[in-house]
Design an enzyme around this catalytic site. Structure first.
Site, mmCIF file in Angstrom:
data_model
loop_
_atom_site.group_PDB
_atom_site.id
_atom_site.type_symbol
_atom_site.label_atom_id
_atom_site.label_comp_id
_atom_site.label_asym_id
_atom_site.label_seq_id
_atom_site.Cartn_x
_atom_site.Cartn_y
_atom_site.Cartn_z
ATOM 1 N N ARG A 71 -1.732 -14.434 4.758
ATOM 2 C CA ARG A 71 -2.481 -13.754 5.816
ATOM 3 C C ARG A 71 -1.724 -13.848 7.139
ATOM 4 N NH1 ARG A 71 -6.807 -11.471 4.240
ATOM 5 N NH2 ARG A 71 -7.891 -11.385 6.222
ATOM 6 N N GLU B 183 -9.483 -10.555 -7.596
ATOM 7 C CA GLU B 183 -8.507 -9.485 -7.392
ATOM 8 C C GLU B 183 -7.345 -9.597 -8.377
ATOM 9 O OE1 GLU B 183 -9.442 -8.671 -2.659
ATOM 10 O OE2 GLU B 183 -7.676 -9.847 -3.183
ATOM 11 N N TYR C 230 -12.509 -2.030 -3.750
ATOM 12 C CA TYR C 230 -13.077 -1.977 -2.407
ATOM 13 C C TYR C 230 -14.602 -1.846 -2.403
ATOM 14 C CZ TYR C 230 -8.376 -1.729 -0.547
ATOM 15 O OH TYR C 230 -7.068 -2.022 -0.198
ATOM 16 N N LYS D 167 0.804 -1.224 0.000
ATOM 17 C CA LYS D 167 0.000 0.000 0.000
ATOM 18 C C LYS D 167 0.843 1.283 0.000
ATOM 19 C CE LYS D 167 -3.955 -2.118 2.349
ATOM 20 N NZ LYS D 167 -4.846 -2.000 3.524
ATOM 21 N N HIS E 258 -2.185 -5.526 1.719
ATOM 22 C CA HIS E 258 -3.480 -6.191 1.582
ATOM 23 C C HIS E 258 -3.211 -7.592 1.071
ATOM 24 C CE1 HIS E 258 -7.467 -7.270 0.063
ATOM 25 N NE2 HIS E 258 -6.817 -7.722 -1.002
ATOM 26 N N ASN F 120 -1.787 0.208 7.038
ATOM 27 C CA ASN F 120 -1.285 -1.082 7.509
ATOM 28 C C ASN F 120 -0.393 -1.801 6.494
ATOM 29 O OD1 ASN F 120 -3.139 -2.202 5.708
ATOM 30 N ND2 ASN F 120 -4.633 -2.657 7.296
#
Length: 140
Positions: free
Chosen positions: A87, A128, A51, A11, A117, A114
């Site tokens: 994850r 995605e 999103y 990000k 993603h 954060n």
């Protein structure tokens, strides 16, 4: 465990701090292979589409604005159990609750900023990945 692919975004908060290589090192150390990667400036339309699941939530506009504020690095990761593994490698959304050594514990600035993603399921990963990569761009 099956070999699978997952989608990742490094990000704007991370790319602005030149953390792409450091994050990639954590990904690769975890045994995931980066089979596609490109740095892009996400458009508002791309971010809103990506999103869309959050469109009715109060943070949607802020999230879209953040994602278009600076370049991002979109990636396809491959490996055994890649979705769950990535994850785990990302860590909890809240960096203060993330496990030591995870990307978010090491690099995230906040819950909102954060750093990364990752897809949450195989179906999501496929959607995605297809939004940002054509088949010939993924070389595993």
């Amino acid at each position: 465990m099956a070999i699978e692919r997952t989608f990742s975004i490094i990000k704007p908060d991370a790319t602005a701090r030149n953390l792409t290589g450091a994050i990639n090192a954590i990904i690769e150390k975890a045994g995931l292979r980066i089979v596609a990667q490109k740095r892009i400036q996400m458009t508002r339309a791309q971010a809103e589409t990506f999103y869309a699941v959050h469109k009715s939530r109060p943070f949607f506009g802020e999230l879209v604005d953040f994602m278009i504020s600076a370049p991002v690095v979109v990636q396809v990761l491959q490996g055994e159990g890649a979705i769950a593994k990535y994850r785990d490698v990302m860590g909890a959304t809240d960096p203060s609750k993330a496990a030591d050594g995870t990307i978010r514990k090491v690099h995230a600035k906040s819950i909102g900023e954060n750093s990364v993603h990752g897809s949450d399921a195989a179906e999501t990963a496929a959607i995605e990945i297809a939004q940002f990569f054509s088949g010939n761009e993924i070389v595993g």
